[in-house]
Design a protein around this motif. Structure first.
Motif, PDB file in Angstrom:
ATOM      1  N   ILE B  44      36.437  42.553  51.754  1.00 52.57           N
ATOM      2  CA  ILE B  44      36.949  43.774  51.127  1.00 52.57           C
ATOM      3  C   ILE B  44      36.845  43.641  49.606  1.00 52.57           C
ATOM      4  CG2 ILE B  44      39.150  44.939  50.642  1.00 52.57           C
ATOM      5  CD1 ILE B  44      39.703  44.530  53.739  1.00 52.57           C
ATOM      6  N   LEU B  45      37.091  42.440  49.104  1.00 49.83           N
ATOM      7  CA  LEU B  45      36.953  42.177  47.656  1.00 49.83           C
ATOM      8  C   LEU B  45      35.490  41.946  47.321  1.00 49.83           C
ATOM      9  CD1 LEU B  45      39.868  39.632  46.993  1.00 49.83           C
ATOM     10  CD2 LEU B  45      39.688  41.937  46.036  1.00 49.83           C
ATOM     11  N   TYR B  47      32.669  41.704  43.773  1.00 45.47           N
ATOM     12  CA  TYR B  47      32.514  41.767  42.329  1.00 45.47           C
ATOM     13  C   TYR B  47      32.265  43.222  41.934  1.00 45.47           C
ATOM     14  CZ  TYR B  47      32.447  36.766  41.457  1.00 45.47           C
ATOM     15  OH  TYR B  47      32.810  35.457  41.327  1.00 45.47           O
ATOM     16  N   ASP B  49      30.642  44.565  39.488  1.00 45.32           N
ATOM     17  CA  ASP B  49      29.294  44.957  39.070  1.00 45.32           C
ATOM     18  C   ASP B  49      28.393  45.275  40.264  1.00 45.32           C
ATOM     19  OD1 ASP B  49      29.002  42.348  39.901  1.00 45.32           O
ATOM     20  OD2 ASP B  49      27.841  41.676  38.175  1.00 45.32           O
ATOM     21  N   TYR B  66      38.986  51.270  43.416  1.00 40.40           N
ATOM     22  CA  TYR B  66      40.095  50.438  42.949  1.00 40.40           C
ATOM     23  C   TYR B  66      39.524  49.194  42.280  1.00 40.40           C
ATOM     24  CZ  TYR B  66      43.582  52.942  45.752  1.00 40.40           C
ATOM     25  OH  TYR B  66      44.428  53.878  46.275  1.00 40.40           O
ATOM     26  N   THR B  67      39.986  48.908  41.063  1.00 40.02           N
ATOM     27  CA  THR B  67      39.527  47.698  40.382  1.00 40.02           C
ATOM     28  C   THR B  67      40.712  46.773  40.178  1.00 40.02           C
ATOM     29  OG1 THR B  67      39.921  48.727  38.245  1.00 40.02           O
ATOM     30  CG2 THR B  67      37.713  48.929  39.156  1.00 40.02           C
ATOM     31  N   LEU B  68      40.418  45.489  40.095  1.00 40.37           N
ATOM     32  CA  LEU B  68      41.480  44.516  39.847  1.00 40.37           C
ATOM     33  C   LEU B  68      40.885  43.254  39.263  1.00 40.37           C
ATOM     34  CD1 LEU B  68      42.686  43.013  43.273  1.00 40.37           C
ATOM     35  CD2 LEU B  68      40.651  44.388  43.041  1.00 40.37           C
ATOM     36  N   GLY B  69      41.746  42.475  38.624  1.00 39.74           N
ATOM     37  CA  GLY B  69      41.322  41.187  38.106  1.00 39.74           C
ATOM     38  C   GLY B  69      41.909  40.091  38.967  1.00 39.74           C
ATOM     39  N   ASP B  70      41.545  38.844  38.672  1.00 41.90           N
ATOM     40  CA  ASP B  70      42.205  37.746  39.370  1.00 41.90           C
ATOM     41  C   ASP B  70      42.583  36.663  38.356  1.00 41.90           C
ATOM     42  OD1 ASP B  70      39.904  36.396  38.781  1.00 41.90           O
ATOM     43  OD2 ASP B  70      39.305  36.032  40.848  1.00 41.90           O
ATOM     44  N   GLN B  71      43.101  35.546  38.842  1.00 39.74           N
ATOM     45  CA  GLN B  71      43.558  34.491  37.933  1.00 39.74           C
ATOM     46  C   GLN B  71      42.414  33.905  37.121  1.00 39.74           C
ATOM     47  OE1 GLN B  71      46.533  31.743  39.098  1.00 39.74           O
ATOM     48  NE2 GLN B  71      47.318  32.999  40.771  1.00 39.74           N
ATOM     49  N   ARG B  74      38.094  37.394  36.707  1.00 39.51           N
ATOM     50  CA  ARG B  74      36.891  38.045  37.209  1.00 39.51           C
ATOM     51  C   ARG B  74      37.190  39.536  37.392  1.00 39.51           C
ATOM     52  NH1 ARG B  74      38.284  33.673  40.067  1.00 39.51           N
ATOM     53  NH2 ARG B  74      36.987  31.821  39.752  1.00 39.51           N
ATOM     54  N   LEU B  76      36.936  42.510  39.687  1.00 36.91           N
ATOM     55  CA  LEU B  76      36.710  42.750  41.113  1.00 36.91           C
ATOM     56  C   LEU B  76      36.997  44.204  41.467  1.00 36.91           C
ATOM     57  CD1 LEU B  76      38.606  39.584  42.412  1.00 36.91           C
ATOM     58  CD2 LEU B  76      36.168  39.787  41.868  1.00 36.91           C
ATOM     59  N   LEU B  78      37.777  46.880  45.194  1.00 37.68           N
ATOM     60  CA  LEU B  78      37.855  46.999  46.652  1.00 37.68           C
ATOM     61  C   LEU B  78      36.680  47.855  47.109  1.00 37.68           C
ATOM     62  CD1 LEU B  78      41.683  47.740  47.146  1.00 37.68           C
ATOM     63  CD2 LEU B  78      40.509  45.531  46.920  1.00 37.68           C
ATOM     64  N   PHE B 109      38.296  51.668  50.691  1.00 39.93           N
ATOM     65  CA  PHE B 109      39.353  52.165  49.799  1.00 39.93           C
ATOM     66  C   PHE B 109      38.801  53.160  48.790  1.00 39.93           C
ATOM     67  CE2 PHE B 109      40.335  48.086  51.511  1.00 39.93           C
ATOM     68  CZ  PHE B 109      41.698  48.100  51.746  1.00 39.93           C
ATOM     69  N   ASP B 111      40.397  55.602  45.596  1.00 42.25           N
ATOM     70  CA  ASP B 111      41.548  56.009  44.808  1.00 42.25           C
ATOM     71  C   ASP B 111      41.353  57.452  44.348  1.00 42.25           C
ATOM     72  OD1 ASP B 111      43.802  56.101  43.286  1.00 42.25           O
ATOM     73  OD2 ASP B 111      43.042  54.838  41.660  1.00 42.25           O
TER      74      ASP B 111
END
Lengths: 432, 432
Positions: B44-45, B47, B49, B66-71, B74, B76, B78, B109, B111
């Motif tokens: 589901i996750l 990159y 780009d 839907y966009t998100l970052g991680d620790q 990066r 990412l 959905l 997903f 949004d």
């Protein structure tokens, strides 16, 4: 040009591997159904405050929770387990009939460091029942797990214990109440690192002035469940310890009734890590496997849902979680053919310029429930047989002018190379 | 206290509803398997780009990603469909054997604003084959869809068309090349809004100076597929139009071979919205349903994967997407019992202080493949029967002292209220 890649800790499951996961899914779902667990599906996107509420997964897991916003500037997160959504569903559906028995299989996400076997996106498979205090529910879950693995084709054994009893024993041998949780995490490793290792680790944690001899004596498995239980019960004299022993006695009785007594071992040191469980715990292991990790595990968590909902109500609950990855790994380590995957292609139809008859034939196979495919490329016979070899299909049908004239099919066994002229009915019978 | 709620556009599927979705899933997967489509599971996750690359879903869909970052900071996102991950898998696995046939069912997903029937998190179910140019692949997908809906229990019909032919026809009646895509989106609504509506909308888009009479004459269904095709072919004289007509002729031939010719209608105005498709398109509708939306649809998209991968290679591809929500809605609108869900509980065992025998009995039912459950509460018979009524189980077993003594079971038909004393074997036979 965009570089094609997947995020570390996520993975593509190509058909060969995914077919195995699908087979496991089917076997599990079939078993859940026979035991009257209903399917539940909850969203992957949750409001962050629900994932972060006090009695949800705890601080450790919250650090690993993926968070995101949306166009409405809501604070959202990706779920990290299936227990929080399950608790939320119970809260939002007060009229749900108890006992509520459900299974859910779905993706969960953790933004943590990737070690061997840890994924950032992975499938969890949970089966839980809420509303039954009796140990019958715990025994029924163990029985269900045993049935599920029998269906999958993995011989297993089960270890059980009770958290109340273990906590009580630790206090009896001298562990301070405030350090019991820490001690449990160490004692859980007894089978792996032995008494010496446990002693060292306990001492490192400042748990030193305890009666180690008594501890390791009590934590021995014993010849019979009842014998070991009696020995422990005599020592665990506080209320909680007695309760735990009584629960185990009831559990053993129900395990006999479910006819899984012989598959279950009583392991007084078993703890299942987290402080989540309040009573019974159990862990399912594959027999004769090099895998040290379990293939399923669970236990009773009577307090979690009530605390999470802050409703003051009590929700007795017991659940089991199946480890899809671990199960796959065990099967991959077994001799080929030990676990049958029924989903493979059974027959490949080669048309030698007889497409009408070839499509009719492949359609008949499919109608008869036989996995069948057909080549459309019009390649020569040798090329088509090469292809059939590569895809490892056990049987091939060759349809040329002669066969169509005779109203027959040329059936080739790809393992032996034997060919025979058969009728469609004979072919169906053979391939079924 | 945290307010328990779900995000709008996402939803919990409780067991009654989810059982229907599970039944549909099983029927679909069974059918995919018979047609030799292998399962694929992608993350589901992704990159960001990759989701945003030029030939992926396009700008419209990117706004809803839907966009998100991680620790690891990066970027990412959905996934918003299953086609981008599928294309990525093909790029990353150049040795995959062609033709590559796969299905994937999973969450996607978006949004976006929530209108009727639009979700922010929903399940897509895609079946695609890459590597076959022949219209046999297109016909096979139609045949598979027909089989799938037969298995599910929904009578359907299928509409087909060809994008090359439709584009050509629009040019023939006078639509400028640059406005063909816009015109297609309007013409697609012909069945819904009629010729008058189409004319008005085309004019609104500045598409006025065209031969409307010729257009609507050509877009009539015609008495036979071949007749209508001939009429169109005579007008569509450019290369692309001729190709489209030729493809349709080949498709019709294969539809006959797959014995689905009668279920398929040729609808020259059909377009399936997006500019994604390059040849065949088809749409599956439930017969006699109030639902105007389709339950499945798809077509050929020979250019998409190659463009997405920027590899210069050609990837002929055709696919179908099943609408899980739409299928559920159709079934809910059908008379009760028209579609059988096999997953319900068959028998509930009531123990009147005969728990040993009761557990033995419920275990025997489960071993025999009968969905069975048991009450552990020790409630009185009337309360247990009330409960059995509420959960709508068709049969109940009552086990009291007398029955155990006689080695029999009291079997109660919950619909008629009839009771009879039977052996376990008789009960199993009756419930199977």
């Amino acid at each position: 040009m965009t570089e094609m890649r997947v995020l570390k800790g996520t993975k593509d499951y190509l058909p060969d591997e995914q077919a195995l996961r699908e087979k496991i899914r089917e076997d599990l779902v079939q078993t859940f159904r026979l035991y009257n667990f209903g399917p539940l599906e909850t969203p992957i996107l949750e409001y962050y405050d629900i994932l972060a509420s006090k009695y949800a997964g705890g601080e450790e897991i919250l650090k690993e929770t993926y968070t995101l916003g949306d166009q409405g500037e809501r604070e959202l997160g990706l779920r990290y387990d299936l227990t929080v959504p399950f608790s939320r569903v119970i809260a939002m559906n007060p009229n749900v009939k108890m006992p509520f028995k459900r299974w859910e299989m779905g993706k969960v996400f953790r933004d943590g460091p990737i070690k061997l076997g840890r994924y950032r996106e992975f499938t969890q498979c949970d089966v839980d029942v809420v509303g039954i205090k009796s140990m019958a529910a715990d025994a029924e879950l163990v029985s269900m797990a045993v049935d599920a693995f029998e269906r999958i084709g993995i011989p297993v054994y089960v270890e059980v214990n009770n958290m109340k009893l273990l906590s009580s024993i630790l206090e009896v041998v001298g562990v301070e109440k405030s350090k019991v949780k820490n001690a449990i995490l160490v004692v859980d490793k007894l089978k792996k690192i032995g008494p010496k290792g446990v002693k060292t680790e306990l001492e490192e944690k400042g748990i030193e002035k305890i009666d180690f001899n008594l501890l390791f004596g009590l934590l021995e498995d014993g010849k019979t469940k009842e014998g070991a239980l009696k020995r422990l019960e005599e020592k665990a004299v506080d209320k909680s310890g007695k309760e735990g022993a009584e629960e185990l006695r009831e559990l053993f009785k129900y395990l006999k009734r479910f006819d899984v007594d012989e598959i279950v071992r009583f392991v007084p040191s078993l703890a299942r890590g987290l402080g989540f469980y309040t009573g019974t715990i159990f862990e399912v292991y594959a027999k004769d496997s090099k895998m040290s990790s379990s293939v399923a595990g669970g236990g009773r968590y009577d307090e979690i849902i009530g605390k999470f909902l802050e409703s003051g109500k009590e929700y007795p609950a017991v659940g089991i979680s199946f480890g899809l990855e671990a199960i796959c790994d065990v099967i991959k380590g077994m001799p080929e053919g030990a676990v049958r995957i029924s989903s493979g292609l059974k027959v490949y139809v080669i048309s030698l310029e007889q497409m009408d008859k070839a499509i009719e034939t492949v359609s008949m196979f499919r109608s008869a429930g036989i996995e069948a495919d057909i080549g459309y490329s019009g390649r020569k016979l040798t090329k088509e047989l090469d292809y059939a070899n590569k895809i490892k299909v056990p049987y091939v049908i060759i349809l040329g002018k002669e066969e169509v004239k005779a109203g027959k099919l040329q059936l080739r066994d790809m393992n032996t190379g034997e060919q025979s002229l058969v009728s469609l009915e004979e072919a169906v019978r053979k391939l079924k």
